[in-house]
Design a protein around this motif. Structure first.
Motif, PDB file in Angstrom:
ATOM      1  N   ALA A  91     -36.222 -66.532  -2.606  1.00 11.65           N
ATOM      2  CA  ALA A  91     -36.346 -65.334  -3.442  1.00 11.65           C
ATOM      3  C   ALA A  91     -35.095 -65.109  -4.292  1.00 11.65           C
ATOM      4  CB  ALA A  91     -36.609 -64.108  -2.567  1.00 11.65           C
ATOM      5  N   GLY A  92     -34.089 -65.989  -4.142  1.00 10.38           N
ATOM      6  CA  GLY A  92     -32.898 -65.895  -4.970  1.00 10.38           C
ATOM      7  C   GLY A  92     -31.719 -65.201  -4.323  1.00 10.38           C
ATOM      8  N   LEU A  93     -31.822 -64.853  -3.048  1.00  2.56           N
ATOM      9  CA  LEU A  93     -30.716 -64.206  -2.370  1.00  2.56           C
ATOM     10  C   LEU A  93     -29.681 -65.237  -1.936  1.00  2.56           C
ATOM     11  CD1 LEU A  93     -32.955 -62.003  -2.308  1.00  2.56           C
ATOM     12  CD2 LEU A  93     -32.009 -61.257  -0.113  1.00  2.56           C
ATOM     13  N   THR A  94     -28.457 -64.789  -1.746  1.00  2.00           N
ATOM     14  CA  THR A  94     -27.371 -65.676  -1.349  1.00  2.00           C
ATOM     15  C   THR A  94     -26.968 -65.396   0.098  1.00  2.00           C
ATOM     16  OG1 THR A  94     -25.764 -64.101  -2.263  1.00  2.00           O
ATOM     17  CG2 THR A  94     -26.485 -65.921  -3.684  1.00  2.00           C
ATOM     18  N   VAL A  95     -26.416 -66.440   0.745  1.00  2.00           N
ATOM     19  CA  VAL A  95     -26.075 -66.347   2.161  1.00  2.00           C
ATOM     20  C   VAL A  95     -24.663 -66.875   2.398  1.00  2.00           C
ATOM     21  CG1 VAL A  95     -26.697 -67.048   4.500  1.00  2.00           C
ATOM     22  CG2 VAL A  95     -28.488 -66.671   2.809  1.00  2.00           C
ATOM     23  N   THR A  96     -23.943 -66.217   3.277  1.00  2.00           N
ATOM     24  CA  THR A  96     -22.647 -66.705   3.723  1.00  2.00           C
ATOM     25  C   THR A  96     -22.594 -66.577   5.243  1.00  2.00           C
ATOM     26  OG1 THR A  96     -20.248 -66.564   3.354  1.00  2.00           O
ATOM     27  CG2 THR A  96     -21.439 -64.479   3.617  1.00  2.00           C
ATOM     28  N   GLN A  97     -21.536 -67.085   5.854  1.00  2.00           N
ATOM     29  CA  GLN A  97     -21.376 -66.926   7.286  1.00  2.00           C
ATOM     30  C   GLN A  97     -19.922 -66.636   7.611  1.00  2.00           C
ATOM     31  OE1 GLN A  97     -22.633 -70.741   8.991  1.00  2.00           O
ATOM     32  NE2 GLN A  97     -20.502 -71.360   9.204  1.00  2.00           N
ATOM     33  N   ASP A 154     -25.619 -61.756  -0.229  1.00  2.00           N
ATOM     34  CA  ASP A 154     -26.622 -60.754   0.136  1.00  2.00           C
ATOM     35  C   ASP A 154     -26.851 -60.700   1.648  1.00  2.00           C
ATOM     36  OD1 ASP A 154     -27.383 -60.039  -2.603  1.00  2.00           O
ATOM     37  OD2 ASP A 154     -28.211 -62.074  -2.688  1.00  2.00           O
ATOM     38  N   ILE A 155     -26.673 -61.838   2.310  1.00  2.00           N
ATOM     39  CA  ILE A 155     -26.867 -61.935   3.757  1.00  2.00           C
ATOM     40  C   ILE A 155     -25.626 -62.570   4.362  1.00  2.00           C
ATOM     41  CG2 ILE A 155     -28.243 -62.990   5.598  1.00  2.00           C
ATOM     42  CD1 ILE A 155     -30.571 -63.103   3.532  1.00  2.00           C
ATOM     43  N   SER A 156     -25.123 -61.969   5.431  1.00  2.00           N
ATOM     44  CA  SER A 156     -23.949 -62.501   6.115  1.00  2.00           C
ATOM     45  C   SER A 156     -24.318 -62.792   7.562  1.00  2.00           C
ATOM     46  CB  SER A 156     -22.797 -61.484   6.055  1.00  2.00           C
ATOM     47  OG  SER A 156     -21.671 -61.951   6.782  1.00  2.00           O
ATOM     48  N   ILE A 157     -24.111 -64.041   7.983  1.00  2.00           N
ATOM     49  CA  ILE A 157     -24.472 -64.478   9.328  1.00  2.00           C
ATOM     50  C   ILE A 157     -23.235 -64.570  10.207  1.00  2.00           C
ATOM     51  CG2 ILE A 157     -25.490 -66.340  10.696  1.00  2.00           C
ATOM     52  CD1 ILE A 157     -27.062 -67.172   8.217  1.00  2.00           C
ATOM     53  N   GLY A 158     -23.312 -64.000  11.386  1.00  2.00           N
ATOM     54  CA  GLY A 158     -22.269 -64.202  12.384  1.00  2.00           C
ATOM     55  C   GLY A 158     -22.517 -65.526  13.068  1.00  2.00           C
ATOM     56  N   ALA A 159     -21.739 -66.531  12.716  1.00  2.00           N
ATOM     57  CA  ALA A 159     -21.997 -67.912  13.157  1.00  2.00           C
ATOM     58  C   ALA A 159     -21.289 -68.211  14.471  1.00  2.00           C
ATOM     59  CB  ALA A 159     -21.555 -68.893  12.077  1.00  2.00           C
ATOM     60  N   ARG A 160     -22.056 -68.774  15.401  1.00  2.00           N
ATOM     61  CA  ARG A 160     -21.537 -69.074  16.736  1.00  2.00           C
ATOM     62  C   ARG A 160     -20.822 -70.417  16.827  1.00  2.00           C
ATOM     63  NH1 ARG A 160     -27.407 -68.255  19.261  1.00  2.00           N
ATOM     64  NH2 ARG A 160     -27.857 -69.322  17.281  1.00  2.00           N
ATOM     65  N   PHE A 161     -20.942 -71.254  15.812  1.00  2.00           N
ATOM     66  CA  PHE A 161     -20.368 -72.598  15.887  1.00  2.00           C
ATOM     67  C   PHE A 161     -19.349 -72.790  14.777  1.00  2.00           C
ATOM     68  CE2 PHE A 161     -24.931 -72.837  17.064  1.00  2.00           C
ATOM     69  CZ  PHE A 161     -24.748 -72.937  18.437  1.00  2.00           C
ATOM     70  N   SER A 162     -18.327 -71.951  14.745  1.00  2.00           N
ATOM     71  CA  SER A 162     -17.310 -72.026  13.687  1.00  2.00           C
ATOM     72  C   SER A 162     -15.909 -72.007  14.285  1.00  2.00           C
ATOM     73  CB  SER A 162     -17.485 -70.866  12.699  1.00  2.00           C
ATOM     74  OG  SER A 162     -18.736 -70.921  12.062  1.00  2.00           O
ATOM     75  N   ASP A 163     -15.748 -72.716  15.394  1.00  2.00           N
ATOM     76  CA  ASP A 163     -14.440 -72.867  16.034  1.00  2.00           C
ATOM     77  C   ASP A 163     -13.864 -71.556  16.543  1.00  2.00           C
ATOM     78  OD1 ASP A 163     -14.495 -75.614  15.413  1.00  2.00           O
ATOM     79  OD2 ASP A 163     -13.718 -75.208  13.409  1.00  2.00           O
ATOM     80  N   VAL A 164     -14.731 -70.621  16.881  1.00  2.00           N
ATOM     81  CA  VAL A 164     -14.291 -69.360  17.473  1.00  2.00           C
ATOM     82  C   VAL A 164     -15.054 -69.164  18.774  1.00  2.00           C
ATOM     83  CG1 VAL A 164     -14.249 -66.850  17.245  1.00  2.00           C
ATOM     84  CG2 VAL A 164     -13.708 -68.284  15.278  1.00  2.00           C
ATOM     85  N   ARG A 218     -22.567 -74.445   2.983  1.00  2.00           N
ATOM     86  CA  ARG A 218     -22.536 -74.980   4.346  1.00  2.00           C
ATOM     87  C   ARG A 218     -22.750 -73.864   5.363  1.00  2.00           C
ATOM     88  NH1 ARG A 218     -18.864 -75.954   8.543  1.00  2.00           N
ATOM     89  NH2 ARG A 218     -19.411 -77.790   9.796  1.00  2.00           N
ATOM     90  N   LEU A 219     -23.808 -74.018   6.144  1.00  2.00           N
ATOM     91  CA  LEU A 219     -24.122 -73.077   7.206  1.00  2.00           C
ATOM     92  C   LEU A 219     -24.214 -73.853   8.512  1.00  2.00           C
ATOM     93  CD1 LEU A 219     -26.977 -71.100   5.395  1.00  2.00           C
ATOM     94  CD2 LEU A 219     -24.577 -70.424   5.590  1.00  2.00           C
TER      95      LEU A 219
END
Length: 247
Positions: free
Chosen positions: A192-198, A114-124, A151-152
């Protein structure tokens, strides 16, 4: 524009406070990245020409009468998204640090969450934070990862996308206090039951101005981050107690 057409588009929300020197370039770069992006700049009570510059660059501008902070600006943006029938929205900062070329990649994460994070600490990229500020980010990411059961690595990133479920959640609750727009809103969405990825993204230097740095600023960030996390947990506990009382 009909709701069906809006469902195929992506609403790019740009909170801006006194960003007249950078917001125009940011809006033009977003619009050039894809014809599917509709850009809305939330002018957060600016005292300069942020609204004029953004509008001249081709953005729709929502002007707030006074400064509410990023949380208040983003809740305004998500309310607009819900009202206009958008099913996908993403925050892009006005200062040029978020690369519009990565919008598509971050939005693509909504296919699995449901939520997608642009992660700054993922080897990019070369973005780095050191000292107490870095320690705080590690602790916060560890705690929120347990809540998310995923894992976030960057739970304070503002470069994040939301699907229609997350948009509705943010309209109901999107705190305005320090770190509320990132940390507290994320914890509330998870409860609230939402899911998150990055997805990994590379950050760019600010187009203008300089962020607060230095040992003192980093230490203050650490303390305020811990306080923000405790506040989010306390709110969850309070909500749980009220539910038990109603039951």
């Amino acid at each position: 524009m009909s709701d069906n057409l809006r469902a195929d588009r992506v609403l790019v929300l740009v909170p801006a406070w006194n960003e007249e020197r950078s917001v125009g370039a940011t809006v033009r770069e977003i619009r050039a990245a894809s014809p599917r992006y509709d850009v809305v700049v939330i002018d957060d009570g600016s005292t300069d020409d942020t609204a004029v510059v953004a509008r001249d660059a081709g953005a729709t501008v929502l002007s707030l009468p006074f400064n509410l902070g990023v949380g208040g600006a983003m809740r305004t943006g998500f309310t607009y998204a819900a009202r206009e029938g958008y099913t996908r929205a993403i925050q892009v900062d006005a200062d040029g640090q978020h690369d519009p070329a990565d919008i598509e990649k971050v939005v693509a994460g909504l296919a699995r969450a449901d939520i997608s994070i642009g992660a700054r600490f993922s080897d990019v990229g070369t973005y780095a934070v050191r000292g107490p500020r870095r320690w705080a980010m590690i602790v916060l990411a560890s705690v929120v990862s347990r809540i998310a059961k995923s894992r976030l690595t960057d739970v304070t990133s503002g470069f994040r996308a939301a699907n229609v479920r997350a948009i509705d959640q943010y309209v109901r609750y999107y705190p305005a206090e320090y770190l509320g727009d990132t940390l507290d809103s994320l914890v509330a969405a998870l409860h609230a039951g939402l899911t998150v990825t990055q997805v990994p993204v590379a950050m760019r230097p600010r187009a203008h101005g300089t962020p607060s740095q230095g040992p003192l600023g980093s230490t203050v960030y650490l303390l305020r981050s811990v306080f923000a996390l405790l506040l989010a947990a306390m709110r969850r506990t309070g909500t749980g107690s009220k539910r038990e009382e109603r039951a």
